[in-house]
Design an enzyme around this catalytic site. Structure first.
Site, PDB file in Angstrom:
ATOM      1  CB  CYS A  17      -0.969   0.003   1.171  1.00 18.70           C
ATOM      2  SG  CYS A  17      -0.196  -0.118   2.798  1.00 18.70           S
ATOM      3  CG  HIS A 119      -4.459   0.660   3.902  1.00 20.45           C
ATOM      4  ND1 HIS A 119      -3.795  -0.084   2.937  1.00 20.45           N
ATOM      5  CD2 HIS A 119      -5.425   1.367   3.254  1.00 20.45           C
ATOM      6  CE1 HIS A 119      -4.351   0.167   1.761  1.00 20.45           C
ATOM      7  NE2 HIS A 119      -5.333   1.040   1.924  1.00 20.45           N
TER       8      HIS A 119
END
Length: 236
Positions: A17, A119
């Site tokens: 990510c 994330h």
């Protein structure tokens, strides 16, 4: 009616990510590669068996230090935003984009595992509108205009588990142009007139706040430490 903007949007692969967030920020495929981020990890922590800046399995999961160092290669800086401050003090005209750090569930195939990961999500302006370019989304999510973005950031930062980084050019970071100048002026006047009544305005976090964030799972090195690491390593 204007045509729909062409938006580059990388989708989630493995634990990459941070890589997707960087490429989505610069809106170009292969602005960075996994091998480049792995090299940065090695530069930050050389001669170690287990690198603290990425997944033990080498699948990604890069921390903020890697993102900061990657941005510096492009002449940019990542400034941590103090959540006690109102996002309305941000001068959006001098900001390249935002990287939001949020908690995320971990899956192995279709099985949800009892693990919590971090994330990375890019938010940036494209042709007048701001978009959420989360690599886990099927397509970019329209946030809207400046007022919509400020409201969105306020909502996101109500969560104690989320952190925001403001991405700016090196010059903007050095001159603190990423915040409205009247905020800086008001802070200086208040400090001179009454030190006891001083409340931090929109700016760099103080030492206590830095300690709070540094104690989180994705521990953040100070910006100068990251920069010095690369200054001391030539031919990077």
């Amino acid at each position: 009616m204007g045509s729909k903007p062409q938006i580059y949007h990388e989708k989630q692969v493995k634990e990459l990510c941070a890589l997707h967030a960087l490429n989505n920020l610069f809106q170009t495929r292969n602005t960075f590669s996994k091998s480049e981020l792995d090299t940065i990890c090695s530069r930050l922590s050389p001669n170690v068996w287990i690198n603290p800046h990425r997944s033990m399995l080498g699948l990604g999961n890069y921390d903020i230090n890697v993102i900061m160092a990657a941005l510096q290669k492009k002449g940019c800086e990542a400034v941590w935003f103090d959540k006690r401050k109102d996002p309305g003090c941000l001068d959006l005209s001098n900001i390249c984009g935002f990287i939001l750090n949020v908690p995320s569930d971990y899956k192995l195939g279709f099985v949800m595992l009892p693990l919590r990961r971090r994330h990375w999500i890019t938010i940036r302006q494209i042709q007048g509108n701001f978009y959420n370019l989360d690599s886990k989304l099927d397509s970019p999510q329209l946030i809207g205009r400046s007022s919509d973005l400020i409201a969105y950031l306020k909502e996101q930062l109500d969560s104690k588990e989320k952190e925001l980084f403001v991405v700016v050019s090196r010059e903007v970071e050095e001159k603190q142009l990423w915040m409205h100048q009247y905020t800086l002026n008001n802070r200086g006047q208040d400090t001179l007139s009454n030190q006891k009544d001083y409340e931090p305005q929109c700016g760099s976090p103080d030492d206590s706040l830095s300690s709070d964030y540094n104690n989180r799972d994705s521990e953040c090195l100070r910006l100068n430490e990251v920069r010095n690491c690369f200054v001391n390593n030539e031919n990077f």
